[in-house]
Design a protein around this motif. Structure first.
Motif, mmCIF file in Angstrom:
data_model
loop_
_atom_site.group_PDB
_atom_site.id
_atom_site.type_symbol
_atom_site.label_atom_id
_atom_site.label_comp_id
_atom_site.label_asym_id
_atom_site.label_seq_id
_atom_site.Cartn_x
_atom_site.Cartn_y
_atom_site.Cartn_z
ATOM 1 N N THR A 1 0.835 -1.213 0.000
ATOM 2 C CA THR A 1 0.000 0.000 0.000
ATOM 3 C C THR A 1 0.867 1.259 0.000
ATOM 4 N N ALA A 2 1.940 1.235 0.752
ATOM 5 C CA ALA A 2 2.770 2.429 0.885
ATOM 6 C C ALA A 2 4.250 2.040 0.830
ATOM 7 N N ARG B 1 7.267 -2.352 3.783
ATOM 8 C CA ARG B 1 7.131 -2.172 5.231
ATOM 9 C C ARG B 1 7.379 -3.490 5.925
ATOM 10 N N ASN C 1 2.949 2.319 11.680
ATOM 11 C CA ASN C 1 3.341 0.998 12.195
ATOM 12 C C ASN C 1 4.155 1.136 13.489
ATOM 13 N N LYS D 1 9.493 4.265 0.623
ATOM 14 C CA LYS D 1 8.686 4.453 -0.584
ATOM 15 C C LYS D 1 9.347 5.478 -1.486
ATOM 16 N N ASP E 1 -0.216 11.040 12.703
ATOM 17 C CA ASP E 1 0.367 9.702 12.790
ATOM 18 C C ASP E 1 1.889 9.836 12.824
ATOM 19 N N GLY F 1 -5.260 3.199 -0.064
ATOM 20 C CA GLY F 1 -3.918 3.608 -0.494
ATOM 21 C C GLY F 1 -4.005 4.948 -1.195
ATOM 22 N N VAL F 2 -3.186 5.864 -0.693
ATOM 23 C CA VAL F 2 -3.191 7.229 -1.203
ATOM 24 C C VAL F 2 -3.050 7.250 -2.720
ATOM 25 N N GLU G 1 -9.079 9.359 3.085
ATOM 26 C CA GLU G 1 -9.408 8.081 3.687
ATOM 27 C C GLU G 1 -9.992 8.394 5.069
ATOM 28 N N HIS H 1 -5.937 10.295 6.034
ATOM 29 C CA HIS H 1 -5.021 10.554 4.928
ATOM 30 C C HIS H 1 -5.763 11.315 3.854
ATOM 31 N N ARG I 1 -10.376 -7.185 3.752
ATOM 32 C CA ARG I 1 -9.253 -7.026 2.817
ATOM 33 C C ARG I 1 -7.930 -7.284 3.534
ATOM 34 N N SER J 1 -4.295 -6.342 4.681
ATOM 35 C CA SER J 1 -3.557 -5.085 4.842
ATOM 36 C C SER J 1 -2.366 -5.060 3.892
ATOM 37 N N GLY J 2 -2.023 -3.880 3.434
ATOM 38 C CA GLY J 2 -0.826 -3.721 2.607
ATOM 39 C C GLY J 2 0.341 -3.183 3.407
ATOM 40 N N GLU K 1 0.665 -4.188 7.090
ATOM 41 C CA GLU K 1 0.881 -5.028 8.278
ATOM 42 C C GLU K 1 0.504 -6.458 7.923
ATOM 43 N N ARG L 1 -7.910 -7.094 7.497
ATOM 44 C CA ARG L 1 -8.761 -6.123 8.194
ATOM 45 C C ARG L 1 -10.233 -6.413 7.909
HETATM 46 C C1 G16 Z 1 -0.738 3.604 4.770
HETATM 47 C C2 G16 Z 1 -1.300 4.082 3.468
HETATM 48 C C3 G16 Z 1 -2.759 4.432 3.625
HETATM 49 C C4 G16 Z 1 -3.520 3.261 4.214
HETATM 50 C C5 G16 Z 1 -2.837 2.728 5.480
HETATM 51 C C6 G16 Z 1 -3.423 1.401 5.920
HETATM 52 O O1 G16 Z 1 -0.856 4.618 5.721
HETATM 53 O O2 G16 Z 1 -0.570 5.200 3.027
HETATM 54 O O3 G16 Z 1 -3.289 4.800 2.378
HETATM 55 O O4 G16 Z 1 -4.824 3.637 4.520
HETATM 56 O O5 G16 Z 1 -1.476 2.503 5.233
HETATM 57 O O6 G16 Z 1 -3.241 0.492 4.856
HETATM 58 P P1 G16 Z 1 -3.485 -1.054 4.990
HETATM 59 O O7 G16 Z 1 -4.906 -1.182 5.479
HETATM 60 O O8 G16 Z 1 -3.285 -1.601 3.621
HETATM 61 O O9 G16 Z 1 -2.532 -1.573 6.021
HETATM 62 P P2 G16 Z 1 0.366 5.075 6.613
HETATM 63 O O10 G16 Z 1 -0.156 6.192 7.433
HETATM 64 O O11 G16 Z 1 0.804 3.880 7.403
HETATM 65 O O12 G16 Z 1 1.391 5.511 5.580
#
Ligand code: G16
Length: 548
Positions: A28-29, A32, A70, A78, A287, A364-365, A382, A386, A507, A509-510, A512, A516
């Protein structure tokens, strides 16, 4: 030859950063995972940043080392594209390919393959800027990045922006590449100056705003807030809380935007400080890398009320829509909103009832940003806070060329242009979004309660479910439906149908290692019930797949 020399230099440097036995994915970002697993990944991302820059004729590319919301032992990285946007999606596969090469030899040959495939001359000049947050693993990872960039010698021009927030790095990338020279100075200070100037225009000669308490999640937002606060102290006092970037384990722990949104409560530290008890006092949480924000207040001094990304989107969209109407430009400038499946059903209904179009995208942004570009003014948020507002070049041109017929029209146009300066056009920024909220409230002469009054959130729950293998969960329809595991979606649909105003989706997580579950319904108890049933269904399906 020159190429051989470069490849040897890369190989020699890469040998210092062997790949651990982990499979990496650009999610997602970006990447990680635990910070200690990441040196080889960061090294390879450095190589890719150079390629990306070379492919774009030497345009400056950004590398941000952060794991945002996280836990502290995690870290991530990224890439930022020249306009300050997230890395173009087709390149994510190259990032993943490089990150997963088991040996240096394979790394170098994969690198050569990618360069050949993209017709890149690996000796051409490149430009990379980078930054990192306050995580303890940051400096070692930056060393890995510098080792990669260093292997290219003077082919690559580098700028270390240092410890700063994710959105500042995005801004610096965009400003560095801005050839018109009008976007702003490509430095941290340049960004603060730009925001402060726009804020002054928008606040005009109004009285100073009420002080705002800001929970900085013990992250890099604390650094930014302290520095930036000085630029605007005659307009607003920003009172920083949770600013401890030094104590081990403090980052994002029981504080920050993610904690507040997920738990739907004040950070215990903020509650104990008692700072929100006075009527009309607002609080906000950033955050860990200050690219998201949620607001809150205590209704009647007691009841916690969350003003999340959806509430910010509604506040911003209606305000901008009003300004566009006052500027008599509503035939030329169309405002639209972009959300994800996490948006509270009440917010979507509220926006649609006001004839503002709404698009739903995957989390995801990067996904929201692209959808927002399709509107003249695209408001994207979001629910987790975000987001930002994008003004298209067409909309800006309309504003610049408009021929206002009254002082009111002049004012509305001026304010819209100032908003386009105040709001980060590269990516969502907690600091910039904070100023946006404060400006709208000041213009409307609203407190938190008036802002909150627009619509009532449906009760909702967000559950993290740990499963043996989250990759078996596949989604479609902007992540609102599962296509795998087989049969699970049907069971979820049946559970949802039994609940009034029910909605639920699942879905992976991208960011962690979890799945979710989101649920909402007309009452708290039916929401909790629905969330529990769907969580069980997920666990059963995951267990069945693991034993199959
Ligand atoms: C990142 C993404 C966001 C997303 C969040 C949770 O946020 O930039 O768009 O909403 O993760 O994503 P997921 O549900 O896939 O874990 P951040 O604030 O951690 O950069």
């Amino acid at each position: 030859s020159q190429n051989q020399e470069l490849l040897q230099a890369i190989a020699k440097a890469a040998d210092q950063y062997p790949k651990p036995p982990v499979t990496f994915a650009y999610g997602t970002a970006g990447f990680r995972t635990l910070g200690e697993r990441l040196p080889s990944v960061i090294f390879r991302v450095g190589m890719l940043a150079v390629l990306r820059s070379q492919r774009l004729n030497g345009a400056t590319i950004g590398v941000m080392v952060t794991a945002s919301h996280n836990p502290e032992p995690d870290n991530g990285v990224k890439l930022v594209d020249p306009a300050g946007e997230m890395l173009e999606q087709s390149w994510e596969a190259h990032a993943t390919a490089l990150a997963n090469c088991e040996t240096t030899q394979l790394l170098v040959s994969t690198y050569e393959d990618i360069a050949a495939q993209l017709r890149i001359d690996i000796n051409t000049p490149a430009s990379v800027v980078y930054a990192y947050d306050t995580r303890p693993s940051g400096p070692a990872l930056i060393q890995a990045l510098e080792a990669a960039l260093g292997a290219f010698g003077d082919r690559v021009n580098t700028v270390n922006v240092g410890i700063t927030t994710t959105p500042v790095l995005h801004y610096v990338v965009k400003a560095t590449n801005d050839k018109s020279g009008t976007y702003g100075k490509p430095t941290i200070e340049g960004y603060y100056e730009k925001l402060a100037t726009a804020l002054k225009t928008l606040i005009g000669n109004r009285a100073p705003l009420a002080p705002l308490y800001v929970d900085c999640a013990n992250g890099v937002g604390a650094v930014a807030l302290e520095e930036f606060g000085k630029y605007v102290e005659d307009i607003i006092t920003l009172k920083a809380l949770n600013t401890d970037t030094k104590t081990k384990g403090a980052l994002n722990y029981q504080c920050g935007a993610d904690f507040v949104k997920t738990k739907q409560q004040l950070p215990p530290s903020v509650a104990e400080a008692g700072v929100l008890a006075k009527p009309d006092t607002r609080g906000a949480s950033f955050d860990g890398d200050a690219d998201r924000i949620v607001y809150y207040y205590l209704r009647d001094g007691k009841t916690f009320r969350l003003l999340d990304g959806d509430k910010i989107a509604v506040l911003a969209a209606l305000f901008i829509e009003d300004l566009v109407k006052r500027a008599k430009l509503h035939d030329d400038i169309k405002v639209g909103v972009v959300q994800t499946a996490y948006a509270n059903g009440s917010s979507t209904k509220f926006i649609k009832e006001r004839n503002i179009p709404v698009t739903c995208t995957a989390t995801g942004v990067k996904h929201l940003h692209h959808a927002a570009l399709k509107y003249d003014v695209g408001v994207y948020f979001e629910a987790n806070g975000h987001g930002t507002v994008l003004f298209s070049s067409g909309a800006l041109e309309t504003l610049h060329k408009a021929k206002p017929n009254s002082p009111d029209e002049v004012k509305a146009i001026k304010n819209l242009l100032a908003l386009s300066e105040l709001i980060n056009q590269a990516v969502g920024d907690a600091l910039s979004d904070l100023l946006l909220v404060e400006v709208v409230l000041a213009h409307r002469a609203w407190g938190a309660a008036e802002w909150d009054a627009g619509y009532e959130d449906l009760p909702n729950r967000l559950v993290k479910v740990e499963v043996p293998d989250r990759t078996i969960f596949l989604t479609t329809d902007a992540e609102r439906k599962l296509t795998s595991p087989d049969g699970l979606q049907k069971l979820i649909d049946e559970a949802v149908l039994k609940v009034k105003q029910g909605r639920s989706f699942v879905r992976p997580s991208g960011t962690e290692d979890c799945v979710r579950v989101y649920a909402e319904a007309s009452t708290t108890s039916s929401t909790d019930q629905l969330a529990a049933i769907v969580t069980d269904l997920v666990k059963q399906a995951a267990a069945a797949a693991a034993t199959a």
